[in-house]
Motif scaffolding. Structure first.
Motif, PDB file in Angstrom:
ATOM      1  N   LYS A   1     -36.399  31.579 -23.133  1.00 54.27           N
ATOM      2  CA  LYS A   1     -36.264  32.653 -24.127  1.00 54.27           C
ATOM      3  C   LYS A   1     -37.640  33.080 -24.632  1.00 54.27           C
ATOM      4  O   LYS A   1     -37.892  34.260 -24.862  1.00 54.27           O
ATOM      5  N   ARG A   2     -38.527  32.108 -24.782  1.00 49.10           N
ATOM      6  CA  ARG A   2     -39.866  32.406 -25.289  1.00 49.10           C
ATOM      7  C   ARG A   2     -40.873  32.630 -24.167  1.00 49.10           C
ATOM      8  O   ARG A   2     -41.854  33.366 -24.336  1.00 49.10           O
ATOM      9  N   TYR A   3     -40.646  31.982 -23.022  1.00 56.68           N
ATOM     10  CA  TYR A   3     -41.609  32.066 -21.921  1.00 56.68           C
ATOM     11  C   TYR A   3     -40.903  32.502 -20.629  1.00 56.68           C
ATOM     12  O   TYR A   3     -40.732  31.703 -19.691  1.00 56.68           O
ATOM     13  N   PRO A   4     -40.468  33.753 -20.541  1.00 57.90           N
ATOM     14  CA  PRO A   4     -39.715  34.223 -19.360  1.00 57.90           C
ATOM     15  C   PRO A   4     -40.493  34.130 -18.052  1.00 57.90           C
ATOM     16  O   PRO A   4     -39.883  34.058 -16.985  1.00 57.90           O
ATOM     17  N   PHE A   5     -41.827  34.086 -18.139  1.00 57.27           N
ATOM     18  CA  PHE A   5     -42.634  34.022 -16.915  1.00 57.27           C
ATOM     19  C   PHE A   5     -42.474  32.677 -16.189  1.00 57.27           C
ATOM     20  O   PHE A   5     -42.906  32.515 -15.044  1.00 57.27           O
ATOM     21  N   LEU A   6     -41.831  31.687 -16.850  1.00 55.43           N
ATOM     22  CA  LEU A   6     -41.619  30.378 -16.242  1.00 55.43           C
ATOM     23  C   LEU A   6     -40.370  30.329 -15.357  1.00 55.43           C
ATOM     24  O   LEU A   6     -40.033  29.274 -14.817  1.00 55.43           O
ATOM     25  N   LEU A   7     -39.695  31.464 -15.206  1.00 56.17           N
ATOM     26  CA  LEU A   7     -38.458  31.485 -14.429  1.00 56.17           C
ATOM     27  C   LEU A   7     -38.625  30.912 -13.012  1.00 56.17           C
ATOM     28  O   LEU A   7     -37.799  30.101 -12.592  1.00 56.17           O
ATOM     29  N   PRO A   8     -39.665  31.273 -12.259  1.00 54.74           N
ATOM     30  CA  PRO A   8     -39.815  30.692 -10.911  1.00 54.74           C
ATOM     31  C   PRO A   8     -39.939  29.168 -10.925  1.00 54.74           C
ATOM     32  O   PRO A   8     -39.434  28.485 -10.032  1.00 54.74           O
ATOM     33  N   VAL A   9     -40.593  28.635 -11.956  1.00 58.56           N
ATOM     34  CA  VAL A   9     -40.726  27.175 -12.081  1.00 58.56           C
ATOM     35  C   VAL A   9     -39.357  26.551 -12.291  1.00 58.56           C
ATOM     36  O   VAL A   9     -39.017  25.513 -11.707  1.00 58.56           O
ATOM     37  N   CYS A  10     -38.547  27.198 -13.110  1.00 61.58           N
ATOM     38  CA  CYS A  10     -37.198  26.700 -13.384  1.00 61.58           C
ATOM     39  C   CYS A  10     -36.328  26.725 -12.125  1.00 61.58           C
ATOM     40  O   CYS A  10     -35.502  25.842 -11.916  1.00 61.58           O
ATOM     41  N   TRP A  11     -36.516  27.741 -11.293  1.00 59.93           N
ATOM     42  CA  TRP A  11     -35.775  27.804 -10.027  1.00 59.93           C
ATOM     43  C   TRP A  11     -36.074  26.565  -9.175  1.00 59.93           C
ATOM     44  O   TRP A  11     -35.170  25.948  -8.621  1.00 59.93           O
ATOM     45  N   VAL A  12     -37.357  26.213  -9.097  1.00 58.33           N
ATOM     46  CA  VAL A  12     -37.763  25.062  -8.286  1.00 58.33           C
ATOM     47  C   VAL A  12     -37.188  23.773  -8.865  1.00 58.33           C
ATOM     48  O   VAL A  12     -36.627  22.936  -8.138  1.00 58.33           O
ATOM     49  N   ILE A  13     -37.305  23.598 -10.181  1.00 60.60           N
ATOM     50  CA  ILE A  13     -36.792  22.383 -10.835  1.00 60.60           C
ATOM     51  C   ILE A  13     -35.286  22.268 -10.625  1.00 60.60           C
ATOM     52  O   ILE A  13     -34.758  21.193 -10.309  1.00 60.60           O
ATOM     53  N   ARG A  14     -34.607  23.386 -10.806  1.00 58.71           N
ATOM     54  CA  ARG A  14     -33.148  23.406 -10.659  1.00 58.71           C
ATOM     55  C   ARG A  14     -32.728  22.991  -9.251  1.00 58.71           C
ATOM     56  O   ARG A  14     -31.784  22.211  -9.066  1.00 58.71           O
ATOM     57  N   LEU A  15     -33.424  23.516  -8.243  1.00 57.77           N
ATOM     58  CA  LEU A  15     -33.097  23.208  -6.853  1.00 57.77           C
ATOM     59  C   LEU A  15     -33.375  21.740  -6.531  1.00 57.77           C
ATOM     60  O   LEU A  15     -32.567  21.070  -5.877  1.00 57.77           O
ATOM     61  N   VAL A  16     -34.495  21.222  -7.007  1.00 60.07           N
ATOM     62  CA  VAL A  16     -34.848  19.813  -6.770  1.00 60.07           C
ATOM     63  C   VAL A  16     -33.820  18.903  -7.433  1.00 60.07           C
ATOM     64  O   VAL A  16     -33.362  17.911  -6.841  1.00 60.07           O
ATOM     65  N   GLN A  17     -33.430  19.224  -8.670  1.00 55.43           N
ATOM     66  CA  GLN A  17     -32.424  18.420  -9.371  1.00 55.43           C
ATOM     67  C   GLN A  17     -31.100  18.423  -8.623  1.00 55.43           C
ATOM     68  O   GLN A  17     -30.425  17.393  -8.535  1.00 55.43           O
ATOM     69  N   ALA A  18     -30.727  19.572  -8.076  1.00 50.99           N
ATOM     70  CA  ALA A  18     -29.465  19.669  -7.330  1.00 50.99           C
ATOM     71  C   ALA A  18     -29.502  18.793  -6.078  1.00 50.99           C
ATOM     72  O   ALA A  18     -28.523  18.116  -5.758  1.00 50.99           O
ATOM     73  N   VAL A  19     -30.633  18.794  -5.375  1.00 52.75           N
ATOM     74  CA  VAL A  19     -30.771  17.982  -4.157  1.00 52.75           C
ATOM     75  C   VAL A  19     -30.692  16.497  -4.497  1.00 52.75           C
ATOM     76  O   VAL A  19     -30.091  15.704  -3.761  1.00 52.75           O
ATOM     77  N   ILE A  20     -31.259  16.107  -5.636  1.00 52.76           N
ATOM     78  CA  ILE A  20     -31.301  14.688  -6.008  1.00 52.76           C
ATOM     79  C   ILE A  20     -29.984  14.206  -6.614  1.00 52.76           C
ATOM     80  O   ILE A  20     -29.460  13.150  -6.239  1.00 52.76           O
ATOM     81  N   THR A  21     -29.430  14.984  -7.535  1.00 55.14           N
ATOM     82  CA  THR A  21     -28.282  14.497  -8.307  1.00 55.14           C
ATOM     83  C   THR A  21     -26.934  15.083  -7.892  1.00 55.14           C
ATOM     84  O   THR A  21     -25.895  14.543  -8.256  1.00 55.14           O
ATOM     85  N   GLN A  22     -26.940  16.199  -7.148  1.00 55.60           N
ATOM     86  CA  GLN A  22     -25.681  16.838  -6.784  1.00 55.60           C
ATOM     87  C   GLN A  22     -25.619  17.127  -5.284  1.00 55.60           C
ATOM     88  O   GLN A  22     -25.160  18.174  -4.861  1.00 55.60           O
ATOM     89  N   ARG A  23     -26.095  16.152  -4.510  1.00 57.43           N
ATOM     90  CA  ARG A  23     -26.217  16.378  -3.072  1.00 57.43           C
ATOM     91  C   ARG A  23     -24.850  16.658  -2.414  1.00 57.43           C
ATOM     92  O   ARG A  23     -24.729  17.557  -1.595  1.00 57.43           O
ATOM     93  N   LYS A  24     -23.829  15.887  -2.805  1.00 58.74           N
ATOM     94  CA  LYS A  24     -22.503  16.074  -2.203  1.00 58.74           C
ATOM     95  C   LYS A  24     -21.962  17.468  -2.506  1.00 58.74           C
ATOM     96  O   LYS A  24     -21.402  18.141  -1.641  1.00 58.74           O
ATOM     97  N   HIS A  25     -22.118  17.899  -3.768  1.00 56.28           N
ATOM     98  CA  HIS A  25     -21.649  19.222  -4.170  1.00 56.28           C
ATOM     99  C   HIS A  25     -22.415  20.306  -3.406  1.00 56.28           C
ATOM    100  O   HIS A  25     -21.835  21.298  -2.946  1.00 56.28           O
ATOM    101  N   LEU A  26     -23.713  20.096  -3.256  1.00 53.08           N
ATOM    102  CA  LEU A  26     -24.552  21.068  -2.565  1.00 53.08           C
ATOM    103  C   LEU A  26     -24.139  21.202  -1.094  1.00 53.08           C
ATOM    104  O   LEU A  26     -24.017  22.321  -0.570  1.00 53.08           O
TER     105      LEU A  26
END
Length: 378
Positions: free
Chosen positions: A340-365
């Protein structure tokens, strides 16, 4: 498993109508397959009642029935404590879903309770959290959706709702339930306890069922709830105001869905023996039979993809993949409030989100990728 699912339906109907299952049916049942199917549909305790009436008292089935009865009693006792707190603090509250429906079943515990759902004044959200955590509950989820989740060993599970319908699912239904206080009717024996009219509770039950049906799917217990509630009102000589219901269902966009579910529930549970069903009715019933009590993740993913491709965006399966990997900022903000305060960080959040999904939600992915491959839309 199709045969087992139909056997489960017949045994549930026996329990519902107080009938002893036929020896012919019992001779065909595979106990292990039946048990697994009943667990999937949260109908183990109900089917245990039917088996007991036929003289079958397997320890495993008896244990499930005892556990369901015990949990119902324990949740009711804990609910009274919570409602006393709400009364003492002048907080209005409205019991929902299974709390209302469970007493309408023939026996306590027959409708297995996963949790208790209560709508209450959202301005008291912090007060309720303080009370519940002070009484041994852990806030599993708080402030993240339309309800907060609290749990305490051994079986206590409360979902405390601040609204009746989640945001971001169906705008039409969400708008209808945007002001839940208009639906409240004061209880005669409580200062702050409330209930809905029979019509409004029925509408809410249909809207809630539709949410599941269009998501991960909805099972046999949803049909049971509709049947039990409908018959209960008839037995109490309460006639639903169908002029009101027709108008409200039209406003909700649920007229056809309600008619299908009501008619199917009456066809499936009005008698022990299943009548001849039309091709559409058979398809609807079998959809319920493969969905279990809460649907399946695979169905949810498939319907999410299909809805995206058929929606206003008119997107292809490849557009769907892009928006799942690179979701808009509004979607990411729920997990990353700093955006909300730092919208320019969106690409960083995309990467973090994808890495978290691979680690913690592999079956769902992997399941989502498999559904993506199977989706026919190019």
């Amino acid at each position: 498993m199709r045969k087992t699912a139909y056997q489960m339906r017949e045994l549930a109907a026996c329990a519902l109508h107080g009938k002893v299952p036929s020896q012919e049916l019992l001779a065909q049942v595979d106990p292990e397959k039946l048990y697994i199917m009943c667990q999937f549909h949260c109908l183990t305790a109900m089917v245990a009642v039917a088996l007991r009436s036929a003289g079958i008292r397997s320890p495993r089935w008896e244990e499930e029935h005892v556990k369901a009865v015990r949990k119902s009693i324990l949740l009711a006792a804990e609910r009274r404590k919570l409602c006393e707190f709400l009364e003492q603090n002048g907080i209005w509250y409205l019991p929902l879903k299974g709390i209302v429906l469970e007493p309408m079943y023939p026996e306590i515990g027959m409708r297995q309770m996963a949790d208790n759902d209560i709508l209450y004044d959202k301005t008291a959200r912090d007060k309720v959290r303080t009370f519940l955590t002070a009484n041994g509950y852990q806030a599993i989820s708080f402030g993240k959706s339309h309800h907060d989740v609290y749990q305490k060993p051994p079986v206590y599970h409360f979902e405390m709702h601040v609204s009746l319908y989640p945001a971001g699912r169906e705008k039409r239904i969400e708008a209808y339930y945007a002001n839940p206080e208009r639906l409240l009717r004061k209880d005669t024996d409580h200062r702050f306890g409330c209930h809905m009219t029979a019509e409004d509770f029925y509408l809410y039950m249909i809207a809630h069922t539709h949410k599941h049906a269009t998501g991960c799917g909805t099972g046999l217990r949803a049909l049971l709830d509709i049947y039990v509630y409908y018959v209960y009102l008839q037995q109490k000589s309460e006639v639903l105001d169908w002029a009101y219901l027709t108008a409200e269902l039209r406003q909700l966009g649920l007229s056809e869905f309600e008619q299908q579910m009501r008619q199917l529930s009456l066809r499936v549970f009005s008698a022990v023996e299943l009548p001849a069903l039309s091709a559409d009715e058979r398809k609807q019933l079998e959809s319920c039979l493969i969905s279990g009590a809460y649907g399946t993740v695979q169905q949810g993913i498939q319907r999410q993809m299909q809805a995206y491709c058929a929606g206003e965006t008119g997107g292809t399966k490849w557009h769907y993949l892009v928006q799942r990997v690179f979701p808009p900022r509004a979607v990411c903000q729920a997990r990353f409030p700093a955006l909300k305060r730092y919208p320019f960080l969106l690409p960083v959040c995309w990467v973090i989100r994808l890495v978290q999904a691979v680690i913690t939600q592999r079956k769902h992915l992997l399941l989502e990728l498999r559904c993506f491959k199977e989706l026919r839309n190019d």
